[in-house]
Design an enzyme around this catalytic site. Structure first.
Site, PDB file in Angstrom:
ATOM      1  N   GLU A 136       4.354   2.099  -9.642  1.00 53.62           N
ATOM      2  CA  GLU A 136       3.727   3.391  -9.518  1.00 53.62           C
ATOM      3  C   GLU A 136       4.667   4.654  -9.005  1.00 53.62           C
ATOM      4  O   GLU A 136       4.187   5.420  -8.222  1.00 53.62           O
ATOM      5  CB  GLU A 136       2.203   3.356  -8.648  1.00 53.62           C
TER       6      GLU A 136
ATOM      7  N   ASP B 170      -8.861  -3.630 -17.047  1.00 52.95           N
ATOM      8  CA  ASP B 170     -10.005  -3.525 -16.947  1.00 52.95           C
ATOM      9  C   ASP B 170     -10.463  -2.313 -17.303  1.00 52.95           C
ATOM     10  O   ASP B 170      -9.990  -1.245 -17.779  1.00 52.95           O
ATOM     11  CB  ASP B 170     -10.905  -3.760 -15.462  1.00 52.95           C
TER      12      ASP B 170
HETATM   13  O1  G3I Z   1      -9.904  -7.010   3.918  1.00 52.11           O
HETATM   14  C1  G3I Z   1     -10.143  -5.887   4.400  1.00 52.11           C
HETATM   15  C2  G3I Z   1     -11.433  -5.849   5.164  1.00 52.11           C
HETATM   16  O2  G3I Z   1     -11.363  -7.081   5.983  1.00 52.11           O
HETATM   17  C3  G3I Z   1     -12.143  -4.583   5.850  1.00 52.11           C
HETATM   18  O3  G3I Z   1     -13.316  -4.634   6.211  1.00 52.11           O
HETATM   19  C4  G3I Z   1     -12.096  -3.573   4.365  1.00 52.11           C
HETATM   20  C5  G3I Z   1     -12.665  -2.164   5.029  1.00 52.11           C
HETATM   21  O4  G3I Z   1     -11.836  -1.438   4.541  1.00 52.11           O
HETATM   22  O5  G3I Z   1     -10.923  -3.394   3.913  1.00 52.11           O
HETATM   23  C6  G3I Z   1     -10.541  -4.631   3.242  1.00 52.11           C
HETATM   24  O6  G3I Z   1      -9.270  -4.606   2.719  1.00 52.11           O
HETATM   25  C7  G3I Z   1      -9.391  -3.702   1.557  1.00 52.11           C
HETATM   26  C8  G3I Z   1      -8.651  -4.572   0.439  1.00 52.11           C
HETATM   27  O7  G3I Z   1      -8.726  -4.048  -0.990  1.00 52.11           O
HETATM   28  C9  G3I Z   1      -9.553  -6.004   0.226  1.00 52.11           C
HETATM   29  O8  G3I Z   1     -10.862  -5.774  -0.463  1.00 52.11           O
HETATM   30  C10 G3I Z   1      -8.700  -2.454   1.549  1.00 52.11           C
HETATM   31  O9  G3I Z   1      -9.127  -1.608   2.576  1.00 52.11           O
HETATM   32  C11 G3I Z   1      -8.599  -1.887   0.318  1.00 52.11           C
HETATM   33  O10 G3I Z   1      -7.377  -0.719   0.349  1.00 52.11           O
HETATM   34  C12 G3I Z   1      -7.861  -2.733  -0.742  1.00 52.11           C
HETATM   35  O11 G3I Z   1      -7.936  -2.350  -1.837  1.00 52.11           O
HETATM   36  C13 G3I Z   1      -7.105  -2.578  -3.079  1.00 52.11           C
HETATM   37  C14 G3I Z   1      -6.120  -1.378  -3.543  1.00 52.11           C
HETATM   38  O12 G3I Z   1      -5.302  -2.127  -4.544  1.00 52.11           O
HETATM   39  C15 G3I Z   1      -5.319  -1.099  -2.430  1.00 52.11           C
HETATM   40  O13 G3I Z   1      -4.072  -0.680  -2.942  1.00 52.11           O
HETATM   41  C16 G3I Z   1      -7.726  -3.371  -3.985  1.00 52.11           C
HETATM   42  O14 G3I Z   1      -8.551  -4.481  -3.496  1.00 52.11           O
HETATM   43  C17 G3I Z   1      -6.934  -3.776  -5.180  1.00 52.11           C
HETATM   44  O15 G3I Z   1      -7.646  -3.953  -6.303  1.00 52.11           O
HETATM   45  C18 G3I Z   1      -6.091  -2.532  -5.644  1.00 52.11           C
HETATM   46  O16 G3I Z   1      -5.248  -2.980  -6.787  1.00 52.11           O
HETATM   47  C19 G3I Z   1      -4.454  -2.016  -7.037  1.00 52.11           C
HETATM   48  C20 G3I Z   1      -3.062  -2.451  -7.543  1.00 52.11           C
HETATM   49  O17 G3I Z   1      -2.522  -3.295  -6.572  1.00 52.11           O
HETATM   50  C21 G3I Z   1      -2.221  -1.516  -8.048  1.00 52.11           C
HETATM   51  N1  G3I Z   1      -2.696  -0.851  -9.212  1.00 52.11           N
HETATM   52  C22 G3I Z   1      -3.993  -0.153  -8.963  1.00 52.11           C
HETATM   53  C23 G3I Z   1      -5.002  -1.367  -8.564  1.00 52.11           C
HETATM   54  C24 G3I Z   1      -6.174  -0.630  -8.340  1.00 52.11           C
HETATM   55  O18 G3I Z   1      -6.439   0.243  -7.395  1.00 52.11           O
END
Ligand code: G3I
Length: 451
Positions: free
Chosen positions: A169, A279
């Site tokens: 990105e 997706d």
């Molecule tokens: O695991 C913690 C949890 O302990 C906590 O209570 C909670 C509260 O904020 O956060 C949890 O972590 C989250 C994590 O996902 C697991 O669910 C993070 O906050 C959250 O930021 C994270 O989001 C991920 C996101 O990337 C962050 O960059 C998404 O799961 C993930 O699907 C997403 O994937 C990205 C690719 O890497 C790049 N392309 C876009 C794609 C979608 O956004």
């Protein structure tokens, strides 16, 4: 007594039945069922993709869900490739500078490789999901910390990762075609190629990819900007092997009709293409089917990864964008995908600007796609093997060539066939084509003649 004409000569009927049954059993284990007299049809996504030129069908995996047996049952049954959804990001792997935490990443790699699934590493260098210590860095200190992260992580996983998203990105959305502003970008425009070189050195056998979203529509400025970067890298020998199109299709960015053109245009640069985070809002069967057909039509499209298994696993679960519902049931889109995979390559996706076959003592004309605007695009053609030549170029109506340079053009009666003759200005000529409503067709070379 009537003679059984269907009976194979020399093989008793009971033995023949046993052989057929055991063949069915063997293939069923591999995810395919063969009935006597019918063609094979794979019954899982991964097995079916594998039958299409060794492609993969994968999913993002959240490692903490590997204890959920409903989740793991689908994962192990359907997919032959995985990407860690979050566990190989920079903040996960190096939470404190110099302290690496490979536990979750290793767990996924072990789970996958012990079942024959290939692993995509996601992601070595990214403006997002940086640990606090890195967010506060800049300049040479940050550049060196980023390169050290790339080296340490790619070395740790050397030999176990099929593809790395080396950089994720790095381009801006919108019409600018510019790089995204970030602390990494501010270390100098060459940060991306520096990351690729470090990754190649650490793991020479991993395929190195640039990965981004909103690069699905061929005419978008962001797509064109990434295309030009990859073209430049290939020209200068920067080690890049593949481009990942995330393909998060949502209300703001839907599946575009020219997606296949985007895949084949990147492929024509000499890189593989991967659909890395698919997706689609509300999981329409048509859009999923189109994506599969577009990938199968482009021989360098190596596989598709969906960004999660069940809708409830999705980062945007309220849009129900995946192939399984929250209870793990197959949705209509699942069946559309499996049917499309089993139907095979629909053809037509490799309009790679094929050089003309040179006649003995003849010349070769090679197309290089140029800049694309909303309504028109440029093309340049380079001739080798002759200093005076004529090249015949064919375009698809209603497209029309509106301007040419560095050659003398003449036209046939239809206006679709241009013969360009050398005019002494060199061996590369060019032209602009108006799309006139067809944004996907591209010119083809019909012949190159000396003199
Ligand atoms: O695991 C913690 C949890 O302990 C906590 O209570 C909670 C509260 O904020 O956060 C949890 O972590 C989250 C994590 O996902 C697991 O669910 C993070 O906050 C959250 O930021 C994270 O989001 C991920 C996101 O990337 C962050 O960059 C998404 O799961 C993930 O699907 C997403 O994937 C990205 C690719 O890497 C790049 N392309 C876009 C794609 C979608 O956004």
């Amino acid at each position: 007594m009537t003679k059984d004409s269907s009976r194979a000569p020399g093989r008793p009927r009971r033995l023949r039945a046993a052989l057929v049954l055991s063949a069915v059993g063997l293939l069923a284990v591999a995810g395919a069922v063969v009935l006597p007299g019918s063609a094979s049809a794979a019954t899982t996504l991964g097995a079916s993709a594998a039958e299409q030129g060794g492609r993969y069908f994968g999913t993002a995996v959240a490692v903490n869900k590997l204890n959920d047996s409903a989740y793991t049952t689908i994962l192990n049954r359907e997919f032959n490739q995985v990407t860690a959804e979050n566990e190989m990001k920079i903040d996960a792997l190096q939470p404190q500078q110099g302290q690496f935490n490979f536990g979750n990443g290793d767990r996924l790699v072990q789970h996958a490789r012990s079942r024959g699934m290939q692993v995509r590493g996601h992601t070595l260098a990214w403006h997002s999901q940086q640990p606090g210590w890195m967010q506060n860095m800049s300049g040479t200190t940050l550049r060196n910390a980023m390169l050290n992260h790339v080296t340490q992580v790619a070395t740790h996983y050397r030999g176990q990762i099929a593809w790395w998203d080396v950089v994720n990105e790095a381009f801006q959305d919108g019409s600018s075609g510019a790089r995204r502003d970030s602390n990494l970008q501010r270390t100098g425009n060459d940060w991306i190629e520096a990351a690729f070189r470090a990754a190649r050195q650490a793991d020479p056998n991993a395929q190195l990819c640039y990965n981004d979203y909103n690069i699905d529509n061929w005419t978008d400025a962001k797509t064109q900007a990434v295309y030009r970067m990859v073209q430049d890298f290939k020209n200068r020998g920067v080690p890049i092997d593949c481009v990942g199109l995330q393909s998060h299709f949502t209300g703001g960015s839907n599946y575009p009709g020219n997606y296949r053109t985007t895949l084949s245009s990147f492929a024509a640069l000499g890189v593989d293409v991967h659909i890395t985070e698919l997706d689609i809002r509300n999981a329409p069967s048509d859009a999923y089917r189109n994506v599969v057909n577009d990938c199968l039509a482009v021989s360098r499209c190596k596989g598709i990864t969906v960004w999660g298994i069940r809708d409830s696993d999705s980062w945007r679960s309220n849009e129900s964008p995946l192939l399984f519902d929250g209870n793990g049931n197959k949705k209509a889109a699942y069946n559309a995908v499996l049917t499309a995979l089993n139907s095979g390559n629909p053809g037509g996706g490799d309009p790679t600007p094929a050089p003309t076959t040179p006649a003995p003592g003849g010349c070769t004309a090679t197309i290089t796609p140029g800049q694309v605007w909303g309504d028109r695009y440029n093309t340049s053609v380079t001739v080798s093997g002759a200093s005076t030549w004529s090249v015949v170029v064919v375009i698809t109506a209603p497209q029309r060539i509106s301007a040419t340079w560095s050659g003398n053009p003449t036209w046939d009666g239809s206006g679709n066939v241009m013969t360009m003759r050398s005019n002494g200005s060199g061996n590369t000529f060019g032209f602009t084509t108006m799309m006139n409503g067809n944004s996907s067709a591209r010119p083809q070379i019909r012949s190159c003649t000396v003199g």
